[in-house]
Design an enzyme around this catalytic site. Structure first.
Site, PDB file in Angstrom:
ATOM      1  N   CYS A 197      43.717  48.939  31.279  1.00 32.19           N
ATOM      2  CA  CYS A 197      42.687  49.934  31.372  1.00 32.19           C
ATOM      3  C   CYS A 197      43.331  51.114  31.712  1.00 32.19           C
ATOM      4  CB  CYS A 197      41.418  49.657  32.201  1.00 32.19           C
ATOM      5  SG  CYS A 197      40.555  48.008  31.710  1.00 32.19           S
ATOM      6  N   THR A 236      34.996  25.974  22.898  1.00 29.78           N
ATOM      7  CA  THR A 236      34.809  26.104  21.544  1.00 29.78           C
ATOM      8  C   THR A 236      34.343  24.520  20.837  1.00 29.78           C
ATOM      9  OG1 THR A 236      36.913  25.169  20.873  1.00 29.78           O
ATOM     10  CG2 THR A 236      37.065  27.357  21.392  1.00 29.78           C
ATOM     11  N   GLY A 238      37.174  36.317  26.491  1.00 36.66           N
ATOM     12  CA  GLY A 238      37.710  37.750  26.386  1.00 36.66           C
ATOM     13  C   GLY A 238      37.277  38.260  25.062  1.00 36.66           C
TER      14      GLY A 238
END
Ligand SMILES: Cc1cc2nc3c(=O)[nH]c(=O)nc-3n(C[C@H](O)[C@H](O)[C@H](O)COP(=O)(O)OP(=O)(O)OC[C@H]3O[C@@H](n4cnc5c(N)ncnc54)[C@H](O)[C@@H]3O)c2cc1C
Length: 568
Positions: free
Chosen positions: A59, A291, A300
């Site tokens: 960022c 999963t 993410g």
């Protein structure tokens, strides 16, 4: 996320001396590794990172280009050594995971400098590979001088290019968060910048009218905007330089080009391993970030998550959710009861002094999701008490459900105090708050910070007035075809300076003596500067037998709606 949330999940692998391998060592992966160590001292934790750095501040990258951040090392939030010493986590940088064998529970890893490969065994695998900048298959996108921004080496190259070429002009393709942050930083470096954006607005997450102040501000700061025009290709110019060719045929000269047209989840590894991808092309996970494979978690930018407002699956490439998901995955791996709540798209960006922030759904997002039964109010209060010098407006749009007042979303633009207001509303949305909660919120107040009725309170009160029927709303979109009388209650000099074409003027100060001039067989749509005087007029007229409605946000909102193409 919902696709697997309700399935009966097998128990996680038993705690103990397990081998936990993590793919991707930045926001989600690094968070997961550090949290897991705090919960499980016995696990062997190994992080594989394709790039040269772990846990770096992606960022912060635009600000390194802009020389706001001058020391590259400050972008390195944690080093391999720190992970080893502080957390006993092994980090292998420049090591790419190229395949997953779910049956054997192994991964194939490639040493990037040497190209040699080997197998690594796992008991638990966590995928946090992020999202890659989209490079459209167009001529010239791989030319020298065309950059995307994802890694420290990317920004190092951009800085070197600017310095070596003494770059003076840049084209930024894409007017979203990262594109506009790059604009700010290139302007900061003294470059003349043009933004090429295919949509008719910048900042796609917000509604078009809320992007208008951003467009105006960019233009005022000398940034050239080409909206509604896409990229067709990039050409090298003999003797150096580039020409960006737009779909319209326009040719934009540039010393460098930044591609910021969005990101795509990195799912090749998961897909090849047979893990399910969802409708948004992200990895499907449950609320524990697991999963469908009981030994593999994913977090993410690469995963699909549930939007808590619309209930739909979405991908949201933001650092906060990635970090929280990394933590949730670690807790789930450690056998703790945990759950990721979903996302609401809370985001902020600063652009050359202007701040734009959003949380929850936008109006176009609600429409896309097929949500009906909502209303919206616009307001433009000062960021602090008007009597204290320096108050500047915050342009705020609040979306809420009718009739229960549940908060659905908010967007705000202004110079100061913008993100504070959006953060308050974001928190209220997380707690399933309503407009009544905003009206009642007890917030900080001293003259230089806010007002006794903070913009948050005002937004809630306005919405309450709508729900109670005290302030019926007129439909801005029907302005050109309404049989209603459009009445502007500002004083004549304000009216003369600019008004809605359909409007007639009767100032609020004369309304009590002249209201009988108004026809009683037509609705009256009230307008003023920002909506406040119109509201006072509505309350008067309603008590004298008129059906009066507010054009929310007044003439200030009218100008933005018009410029945003939402009213003719
Ligand atoms: C320029 C820029 C500015 C941003 N600004 C903001 C901001 O202001 N606010 C905000 O909320 N978000 C911002 N973001 C987004 C935020 O950085 C991401 O949402 C967040 O980093 C996602 O975390 P992640 O772990 O999913 O992926 P990443 O942080 O991208 O990490 C993924 C890592 O996995 C590695 N990897 C991928 N595949 C493999 C493989 N097969 N083997 C080994 N390693 C692999 C990649 O090299 C990468 O380093 C910004 C992003 C960028 C690029």
């Amino acid at each position: 996320m919902s696709a697997t949330t309700d399935r009966s999940s097998p128990s996680p692998p038993a705690p103990g001396p397990r081998r936990v391998l993590i793919v991707g060592g930045v926001a989600g992966g690094a968070s997961c590794a550090a949290r897991l160590r705090r919960l499980d001292e016995a696990a062997e934790i190994v992080v594989f990172e394709r790039g040269p750095y772990v846990s770096f501040a992606n960022c912060g990258l635009p600000y390194y280009v802009g020389n706001i951040i001058t020391d590259e090392s400050t972008l390195l939030v944690a080093s391999r050594e720190l992970f080893r010493q502080r957390f006993n986590v092994e980090v292998r940088t420049e090591t790419e995971v190229t395949a997953i064998d779910r049956r054997a529970r192994t991964i194939r890893v490639r040493d990037v400098p040497t190209g040699t490969s080997r197998e690594e065994r796992y008991d638990v695998l966590v995928l946090s590979p992020g999202a890659a900048p989209i490079r459209p298959p167009l001529p010239g996108v791989d030319l020298p001088g065309v950059f995307a921004v994802r890694t420290i080496p990317d920004t190092r190259q951009i800085r070197a290019w600017i310095a070596q070429r003494q770059a003076r002009t840049a084209v930024v393709v894409g007017g979203g968060f990262i594109g506009l942050e790059m604009v700010e930083n290139l302007v900061q470096r003294g470059l003349a910048v043009t933004v090429l954006e295919k949509l008719p607005q910048v900042m796609p997450p917000v509604d078009p009218e809320m992007a208008v102040p951003v467009t105006d501000h960019l233009a005022a700061r000398g940034v050239r905007l080409r909206l509604g025009d896409g990229l067709a290709g990039i050409e090298a110019v003999a003797g150096g330089g580039l020409t960006v060719v737009a779909e319209s045929g326009s040719r934009l000269p540039a010393d460098l080009v930044i591609l910021a047209i969005g990101v795509r989840p990195e799912t090749a590894l998961a897909k090849a391993a047979g893990l399910a991808l969802g409708p948004c092309a992200g990895i499907v996970v449950d609320a524990q970030m697991r999963t469908a494979d009981p030994y593999i978690w994913a977090v993410g930018d690469a995963v699909e998550v549930r939007d808590v407002v619309t209930g739909q699956e979405t991908i949201l490439p933001l650092a906060g959710p990635a970090n929280r998901q990394g933590r949730v995955a670690a807790e789930s791996i450690a056998g703790r009861a945990t759950q990721f709540r979903g996302v609401q798209g809370t985001a902020v960006v600063g652009i050359l002094g202007l701040t734009i922030a959003t949380t929850g759904a936008s109006e176009k997002g609600l429409r896309r999701a097929g949500v009906t039964g909502y209303a919206k109010v616009y307001l433009h209060p000062g960021h602090h008490a008007a009597y204290y010098p320096g108050a500047r407006p915050i342009h705020l749009k609040l979306l809420f459900a009718v009739p229960d007042g549940r908060l659905l979303g908010a967007q705000a633009v202004g110079f100061e105090g913008v993100e504070k207001r959006i953060d308050v509303i974001a928190t209220a949305i997380q707690f399933h708050g309503t407009v009544h909660d905003l009206a009642e919120a007890e917030l900080c107040y001293a003259p230089q910070f806010g007002a006794a009725k903070d913009p948050i309170n005002l937004a809630g009160m306005l919405a309450e007035n709508v729900l109670s029927g005290d302030m019926p709303l007129a439909d801005w979109a029907a302005l050109d075809r309404t049989p209603a009388l459009v009445l502007d209650v500002r004083e004549p000099p304000d009216f003369s300076a600019g008004h809605i074409p359909e409007a007639v003027n009767l100032p609020l100060s004369e309304l009590r003596t002249r209201y009988r001039e108004l026809p009683q067989d037509r609705d009256v749509w009230l307008c003023c500067g920002v909506g406040q005087r119109a509201y006072y007029a509505i309350r008067f007229l309603a008590q004298h037998g008129y059906h009066a409605c507010n054009l929310s946000g007044g003439y200030m909102t009218y100008k933005d709606l018009r410029a945003g193409g939402l009213i003719p």
